[in-house]
Design a protein around this motif. Structure first.
Motif, PDB file in Angstrom:
ATOM      1  N   LYS A 198      13.968  29.746  11.072  1.00 54.66           N
ATOM      2  CA  LYS A 198      14.552  30.990  10.586  1.00 54.66           C
ATOM      3  C   LYS A 198      15.026  30.768   9.154  1.00 54.66           C
ATOM      4  N   ALA A 199      14.253  31.282   8.199  1.00 59.25           N
ATOM      5  CA  ALA A 199      14.571  31.146   6.780  1.00 59.25           C
ATOM      6  C   ALA A 199      13.539  31.935   5.988  1.00 59.25           C
ATOM      7  N   ARG A 200      13.794  32.123   4.726  1.00 63.20           N
ATOM      8  CA  ARG A 200      12.785  32.747   3.864  1.00 63.20           C
ATOM      9  C   ARG A 200      11.728  31.741   3.450  1.00 63.20           C
ATOM     10  N   ASP A 201      12.180  30.541   3.019  1.00 58.80           N
ATOM     11  CA  ASP A 201      11.271  29.528   2.484  1.00 58.80           C
ATOM     12  C   ASP A 201      11.155  28.355   3.434  1.00 58.80           C
ATOM     13  N   LEU A 202       9.974  27.777   3.513  1.00 60.67           N
ATOM     14  CA  LEU A 202       9.758  26.547   4.263  1.00 60.67           C
ATOM     15  C   LEU A 202       9.101  25.530   3.346  1.00 60.67           C
ATOM     16  N   HIS A 203       9.716  24.342   3.264  1.00 65.43           N
ATOM     17  CA  HIS A 203       9.174  23.246   2.464  1.00 65.43           C
ATOM     18  C   HIS A 203       8.928  22.050   3.378  1.00 65.43           C
ATOM     19  N   LEU A 204       7.947  21.239   3.019  1.00 64.86           N
ATOM     20  CA  LEU A 204       7.615  20.059   3.797  1.00 64.86           C
ATOM     21  C   LEU A 204       7.412  18.893   2.837  1.00 64.86           C
ATOM     22  N   VAL A 205       8.105  17.783   3.112  1.00 61.52           N
ATOM     23  CA  VAL A 205       7.903  16.561   2.342  1.00 61.52           C
ATOM     24  C   VAL A 205       6.751  15.807   3.000  1.00 61.52           C
ATOM     25  N   ILE A 206       5.625  15.695   2.306  1.00 60.47           N
ATOM     26  CA  ILE A 206       4.430  15.078   2.862  1.00 60.47           C
ATOM     27  C   ILE A 206       3.764  14.189   1.823  1.00 60.47           C
ATOM     28  N   GLY A 207       2.923  13.288   2.290  1.00 56.40           N
ATOM     29  CA  GLY A 207       2.171  12.400   1.417  1.00 56.40           C
ATOM     30  C   GLY A 207       0.915  11.927   2.122  1.00 56.40           C
ATOM     31  N   SER A 208       0.199  11.022   1.480  1.00 53.37           N
ATOM     32  CA  SER A 208      -1.046  10.485   2.029  1.00 53.37           C
ATOM     33  C   SER A 208      -0.910   8.984   2.191  1.00 53.37           C
ATOM     34  N   ALA A 209      -1.289   8.473   3.372  1.00 48.98           N
ATOM     35  CA  ALA A 209      -1.137   7.047   3.655  1.00 48.98           C
ATOM     36  C   ALA A 209      -1.987   6.195   2.728  1.00 48.98           C
ATOM     37  N   GLU A 210      -3.194   6.641   2.405  1.00 47.93           N
ATOM     38  CA  GLU A 210      -4.113   5.853   1.596  1.00 47.93           C
ATOM     39  C   GLU A 210      -4.137   6.289   0.141  1.00 47.93           C
ATOM     40  N   GLY A 211      -3.385   7.307  -0.202  1.00 52.38           N
ATOM     41  CA  GLY A 211      -3.412   7.797  -1.568  1.00 52.38           C
ATOM     42  C   GLY A 211      -4.576   8.719  -1.853  1.00 52.38           C
ATOM     43  N   ARG A 212      -5.428   8.979  -0.849  1.00 52.59           N
ATOM     44  CA  ARG A 212      -6.554   9.901  -1.024  1.00 52.59           C
ATOM     45  C   ARG A 212      -6.100  11.325  -0.692  1.00 52.59           C
ATOM     46  N   PRO A 213      -6.736  12.337  -1.291  1.00 54.07           N
ATOM     47  CA  PRO A 213      -6.374  13.727  -0.968  1.00 54.07           C
ATOM     48  C   PRO A 213      -6.570  14.018   0.511  1.00 54.07           C
ATOM     49  N   VAL A 214      -5.662  14.799   1.084  1.00 53.43           N
ATOM     50  CA  VAL A 214      -5.742  15.222   2.483  1.00 53.43           C
ATOM     51  C   VAL A 214      -5.665  16.742   2.513  1.00 53.43           C
ATOM     52  N   ARG A 215      -6.685  17.378   3.068  1.00 55.20           N
ATOM     53  CA  ARG A 215      -6.700  18.833   3.165  1.00 55.20           C
ATOM     54  C   ARG A 215      -5.899  19.295   4.390  1.00 55.20           C
ATOM     55  N   PHE A 216      -5.285  20.459   4.269  1.00 52.91           N
ATOM     56  CA  PHE A 216      -4.542  21.020   5.397  1.00 52.91           C
ATOM     57  C   PHE A 216      -4.623  22.536   5.377  1.00 52.91           C
ATOM     58  N   ARG A 217      -4.281  23.135   6.516  1.00 60.07           N
ATOM     59  CA  ARG A 217      -4.296  24.598   6.643  1.00 60.07           C
ATOM     60  C   ARG A 217      -3.013  25.047   7.328  1.00 60.07           C
ATOM     61  N   VAL A 218      -2.373  26.085   6.798  1.00 56.48           N
ATOM     62  CA  VAL A 218      -1.095  26.596   7.294  1.00 56.48           C
ATOM     63  C   VAL A 218      -1.293  27.990   7.871  1.00 56.48           C
TER      64      VAL A 218
END
Length: 574
Positions: free
Chosen positions: A494-514
């Motif tokens: 319950k909020a206006r904004d949602l933020h997520l602290v995320i990264g990549s284990a190997e340093g390679r780009p990781v695609r995602f869908r929300v």
């Protein structure tokens, strides 16, 4: 000095807590002896021993923090033994039999010397030492503050003195009870039966707490219900001292009559500097300085950047220097390249020093992100502000300190511009910051047993507000959870904004869908995804994934990682 006084008063309140009961038989065994040569040496020995042993506990607590998981399990084992001794008196008797025997011998020796007319203070003093080893006072807010501060910032002489003040307060109460005499003792003895049940109840609570912590459950309720009856009084003292919470320190101030908190510690112990050669407080004399403690994945810090940037640019020529002290929360925030990228992305024009070892943090006795310390041209701290907000007051303080230094801040105020995650929070926020790694997690609702540091396949059940779940193969580690390709995470918030602290284990780009409520976010997409909900992890940082156009409300957030190696650290809301 005020904290020493509060510690002393908190110790004095121990006399009305059940946890003082184990030491009463030894103390009141001296009730009929001369106080100066018998009772007083015993109490001095008890207080000094407690301060020494508790100091060792503080040192051990600091080591346990560094040892992380290993130290955590040692601490849980010690707590479990303590809980069992409270529940089962026979076990406590066996464990403490050597100390009890020593106390009995010392008591007998002191009594024989008294009868022979050659009384010495030393048997009573040694009896106090033995009693101090048995004393396990209730860890109320004051004692908890002392030991926690020592564990996080390093034990010191100041720690020992605070513990000694606490012990001296307890000894003072016992001394008064001894001097008053028999009536108090008889009342105490009548309470021992009740104390037995209180002791067993506390033991059960300790064991429940151990189980809850070991299983990774939220222990906030246990913390609240296990506080002693004196806790409310101690918390009140802390609140009046401005030490209870950030809100206690953030109050209206008389800008034209700011207090003086003494010389600022400076930046000794810091690491690499960005945007500047290394600075010192001495070298900044004549300048007004704002020291800003921040870490780049902290949304509360990010939302202060428009104002801090504005102050730095507006008042630079008038004699203001802003120094950003980057003190990391997560391991990846110690990487200088990551911090350098954050300084560039957020457009921070002022000097930034890395504080990976928390040396500057400890020097300022800081406890919060963000925190702003306002320092005058003489190098003295004149105001401190924790958290977001009160920006207009902070700017007036800067202008006042510039005027005190003989500088003209000009008629205009600083201009601020904010976009993306820097924009102010919107309306009511009904969801707390939530960590995903097992060291600090709460709210995980997936029905499968959580496996630490090992792969487990999870499923997402129906979620209620502030619950979250995993789907697919995940590895949950202390700081984060790592997803295999196809792994999903859902959170009802319950909020206006949602933020997520995320990264990549190997340093390679990781695609995602929300998705939000099962559909693409469209106009509710945050700055780090498109309207269809697609985004890419390009670095270890905070990502703004949702900004609701209609303000705060309760919704179901889901994210699916299309490539392997995504690391999820924490949710923050606004």
């Amino acid at each position: 000095m005020l904290l020493f006084l509060i510690a002393y008063l908190a110790g004095a309140l121990t006399i009305v807590s059940p946890c003082i009961l184990p030491v009463l038989p030894f103390v009141f065994a001296r009730a009929e002896q001369p106080f100066i040569r018998s009772g007083l040496p015993l109490l001095i020995g008890m207080a000094l021993t407690f301060a020494g042993v508790a100091t060792l506990a503080a040192v051990g607590g600091g080591w346990a923090v560094q040892a992380n998981e290993f130290g955590r399990w040692i601490a849980l084992a010690v707590m479990a033994v303590l809980g069992l001794t409270l529940v089962f008196p026979g076990l406590a008797d066996r464990l403490t039999r050597p100390l009890v025997a020593l106390g009995s011998r010392l008591t007998e020796r002191a009594s024989l010397e008294q009868a022979a007319g050659r009384s010495s203070i030393w048997p009573s003093f040694l009896l106090g030492v033995a009693t101090g080893l048995l004393w396990a006072p209730c860890a109320g807010p004051i004692l908890g503050l002392i030991l926690t501060g020592a564990a996080l910032q390093g034990a010191s002489v100041n720690t020992t003195l605070l513990l000694a003040a606490y012990a001296a307060g307890a000894a003072t109460s016992l001394a008064l009870a001894l001097l008053v005499g028999g009536k108090v003792f008889q009342t105490m003895k009548k309470s021992l039966g009740v104390g037995e049940w209180v002791r067993k109840g506390l033991g059960v609570l300790v064991l429940i707490g151990v189980a809850a912590i070991a299983l990774g459950l939220d222990t906030g309720l246990l913390t609240r219900i296990s506080a002693g009856s004196t806790g409310a009084i101690e918390q009140g003292l802390l609140a009046r001292a401005g030490m209870a919470s950030p809100a206690a320190s953030n109050r209206e101030v008389d800008v034209e009559n700011l207090p003086d908190f003494g010389p600022a510690p400076g930046f000794v112990g810091g690491g690499e500097w960005m945007n500047s050669d290394p600075l010192t407080i001495e070298g900044l004399r004549g300048k007004v300085v704002v020291v800003d403690f921040w870490t780049y994945s902290c949304i509360n810090c990010v939302r202060t950047f428009p104002y801090v940037r504005g102050w730095a640019e507006k008042y630079r020529d008038a004699g203001l220097v802003v120094v950003g002290v980057h003190t990391p929360e997560f391991a990846f925030e110690k990487n200088p390249d990551n911090v350098r990228d954050a300084v560039r992305r957020f457009g921070l024009p002022y000097p930034v020093v890395l504080d990976n070892d928390f040396a500057i943090w400890r020097a300022y006795s800081n406890r919060y992100w963000p925190a702003h310390y306002f320092i005058d041209a003489r190098g003295h701290i004149r105001h401190v502000h924790f958290g977001e907000g009160e920006y207009a007051q902070s700017e007036q303080i800067i202008r006042q300190l510039l005027r005190e230094a003989g500088r003209d801040p000009g008629p205009d105020l600083a201009a601020t511009t904010s976009t993306g995650a820097e924009m102010p929070r919107g309306g009511e926020v009904g969801s707390p910051e939530t960590y995903v790694g097992y060291s600090r997690t709460r709210g995980l609702a997936s029905p499968e047993a959580s496996v630490r540091d090992g792969v487990q396949t999870y499923s997402i059940p129906a979620l209620t507000l502030n619950q979250w779940g995993l789907s697919g193969a995940w590895t949950i580690r202390a700081e984060h959870a790592e997803a295999n390709a196809g792994g999903k995470l859902a959170f009802r918030f319950k909020a206006r904004d949602l933020h997520l602290v995320i990264g990549s284990a190997e340093g390679r780009p990781v695609r995602f869908r929300v998705t939000i409520d099962g559909r693409a976010p469209g106009p509710d997409a945050g700055v780090d995804i498109d309207a269809s909900g697609v985004g890419t992890i390009d670095s270890q940082r905070l990502y703004q994934l949702l900004r609701r156009s209609d303000g705060a409300g309760e919704h179901l957030f889901e994210i699916e990682f299309l490539d392997p190696g995504a690391q999820v650290f924490a949710f923050t809301f606004g």
